[in-house]
Design a protein around this motif. Structure first.
Motif, PDB file in Angstrom:
ATOM      1  N   UNK A 109       6.207  -1.026  11.528  1.00  8.28           N
ATOM      2  CA  UNK A 109       6.164  -1.293  10.193  1.00  8.28           C
ATOM      3  C   UNK A 109       5.023  -1.723   9.716  1.00  8.28           C
ATOM      4  N   UNK A 110       4.206  -2.222  10.664  1.00  5.46           N
ATOM      5  CA  UNK A 110       2.702  -2.545  10.001  1.00  5.46           C
ATOM      6  C   UNK A 110       2.182  -1.337   9.659  1.00  5.46           C
ATOM      7  N   UNK A 111       2.060  -0.149  10.315  1.00  4.98           N
ATOM      8  CA  UNK A 111       1.679   0.987   9.660  1.00  4.98           C
ATOM      9  C   UNK A 111       2.342   1.488   8.340  1.00  4.98           C
ATOM     10  N   UNK A 112       3.916   1.305   8.384  1.00  5.22           N
ATOM     11  CA  UNK A 112       4.378   1.908   7.291  1.00  5.22           C
ATOM     12  C   UNK A 112       3.894   0.947   6.156  1.00  5.22           C
ATOM     13  N   UNK A 113       3.544  -0.306   6.375  1.00 12.12           N
ATOM     14  CA  UNK A 113       3.202  -1.220   5.202  1.00 12.12           C
ATOM     15  C   UNK A 113       1.739  -0.862   4.606  1.00 12.12           C
ATOM     16  N   UNK A 114       1.048  -0.897   5.597  1.00 13.70           N
ATOM     17  CA  UNK A 114      -0.264  -0.448   5.192  1.00 13.70           C
ATOM     18  C   UNK A 114      -0.297   1.071   4.203  1.00 13.70           C
ATOM     19  N   UNK A 115       0.271   1.982   4.762  1.00 10.63           N
ATOM     20  CA  UNK A 115       0.401   3.299   4.194  1.00 10.63           C
ATOM     21  C   UNK A 115       1.157   3.196   2.984  1.00 10.63           C
ATOM     22  N   UNK A 116       2.149   2.390   2.709  1.00 12.42           N
ATOM     23  CA  UNK A 116       2.949   2.129   1.445  1.00 12.42           C
ATOM     24  C   UNK A 116       2.085   1.538   0.431  1.00 12.42           C
ATOM     25  N   UNK A 117       1.136   0.422   1.097  1.00  3.90           N
ATOM     26  CA  UNK A 117       0.549  -0.327   0.130  1.00  3.90           C
ATOM     27  C   UNK A 117      -0.528   0.534  -0.602  1.00  3.90           C
ATOM     28  N   UNK A 118      -1.112   1.506   0.281  1.00  2.11           N
ATOM     29  CA  UNK A 118      -2.102   2.335  -0.269  1.00  2.11           C
ATOM     30  C   UNK A 118      -1.818   2.938  -1.441  1.00  2.11           C
ATOM     31  N   UNK A 119      -0.740   3.096  -1.889  1.00  2.00           N
ATOM     32  CA  UNK A 119      -0.418   3.900  -3.081  1.00  2.00           C
ATOM     33  C   UNK A 119       0.418   3.206  -4.233  1.00  2.00           C
ATOM     34  N   UNK A 120       0.284   1.835  -3.845  1.00  2.00           N
ATOM     35  CA  UNK A 120       0.626   0.874  -4.898  1.00  2.00           C
ATOM     36  C   UNK A 120      -0.406  -0.117  -5.102  1.00  2.00           C
ATOM     37  N   UNK A 121      -1.136   0.262  -5.982  1.00  3.55           N
ATOM     38  CA  UNK A 121      -2.168  -0.761  -6.796  1.00  3.55           C
ATOM     39  C   UNK A 121      -1.700  -2.175  -7.261  1.00  3.55           C
ATOM     40  N   UNK A 122      -0.423  -1.975  -7.670  1.00  5.23           N
ATOM     41  CA  UNK A 122      -0.055  -3.316  -8.088  1.00  5.23           C
ATOM     42  C   UNK A 122       0.475  -4.334  -7.367  1.00  5.23           C
ATOM     43  N   UNK A 123       0.315  -3.887  -6.101  1.00  2.49           N
ATOM     44  CA  UNK A 123       0.749  -4.933  -5.026  1.00  2.49           C
ATOM     45  C   UNK A 123      -0.267  -6.312  -4.816  1.00  2.49           C
ATOM     46  N   UNK A 124       0.334  -7.366  -4.522  1.00  2.00           N
ATOM     47  CA  UNK A 124      -0.624  -8.469  -4.358  1.00  2.00           C
ATOM     48  C   UNK A 124      -1.384  -8.654  -3.227  1.00  2.00           C
ATOM     49  N   UNK A 125      -0.760  -7.954  -2.174  1.00  2.30           N
ATOM     50  CA  UNK A 125      -1.380  -7.973  -0.815  1.00  2.30           C
ATOM     51  C   UNK A 125      -0.717  -7.309   0.132  1.00  2.30           C
TER      52      UNK A 125
END
Length: 215
Positions: free
Chosen positions: A111-127
């Motif tokens: 899930x940590x890998x899923x989170x990093x990969x998903x965040x890489x296409x979501x510039x609106x995320x806070x972190x």
């Protein structure tokens, strides 16, 4: 309090929304939580009995709700070699962004890998905060490459890892994070952080809370 949520997307993704404060239950609580920030939490490998009730995820959720931040812990749909699971995370983020002012991601192991990969296409995320992430889910889903994308998008990230972890291939992620100036935090523990769930929960929630609070 907690409510069950069905995440749209056609993969039967169910989630638990832990709310920091609510006057009522049921669907109204899920739709009208007083919190304006949420963390989407990605569980470990579903074929290794990973699920949204994982001890590390609930520890992060407990620490977040204590700060007044909601947490959405979801289960993946049918196993899809990491592809569908990444889609599940993105759909969960989409659900959250429609309802909250600020959204961040957390994940443990797979899930940590899923989170990093998903965040890489979501510039609106806070972190995004990854606990013991493995380097790859499959040939196309690469957490190391995602770190470069996160820096380019200016999405703040943090990697937490265990120094005695012999389960996940975490070293390439931590090495690249440090090269990019992304902060990493080491715990003297094994991959499962036995006896340390509260510590990692507090560490993840401290970082994510600092990104999500509207101070």
């Amino acid at each position: 309090m907690s409510d069950t949520v069905l995440i749209p997307g056609g993969r039967d993704v169910r989630a638990t929304l832990d709310t920091a404060a609510s006057d009522g239950g049921g669907d109204a609580a899920a739709e009208n939580s007083r919190a304006d920030a949420v963390v989407v939490a990605c569980p470990p490998h579903p074929q290794q009995r990973g699920h949204r009730g994982d001890e590390r995820l609930t520890a992060v959720s407990d620490a977040l709700t204590d700060q007044g931040i909601d947490c959405l812990r979801f289960d993946y749909g049918d196993w899809d070699e990491g592809y569908g699971e990444s889609t599940d995370a993105d759909n969960a983020v989409g659900w959250a962004t429609e309802r909250y002012d600020r959204v961040a991601l957390f994940g443990f192991s797979f899930g940590g890998t899923v989170a990093l990969v998903s965040a890489a296409s979501r510039p609106e995320l806070a972190g995004v905060c990854a606990l013991a992430p493995t380097a790859r889910l499959n040939p196309d889903v690469d957490a190391v490459a995602a770190l470069d994308d996160l820096v380019a998008l200016d999405v703040e990230a943090r990697a937490l890892y265990a120094t005695r972890d012999s389960t996940a291939d975490w070293e390439p992620v931590v090495e690249r994070a440090e090269e990019l100036g992304i902060e990493t935090v080491a715990f003297a523990s094994d991959h499962f952080f036995v006896g340390r769930a509260g510590d990692v929960g507090d560490a993840a929630a401290t970082f994510l809370g600092s990104r999500l609070r509207d101070d």
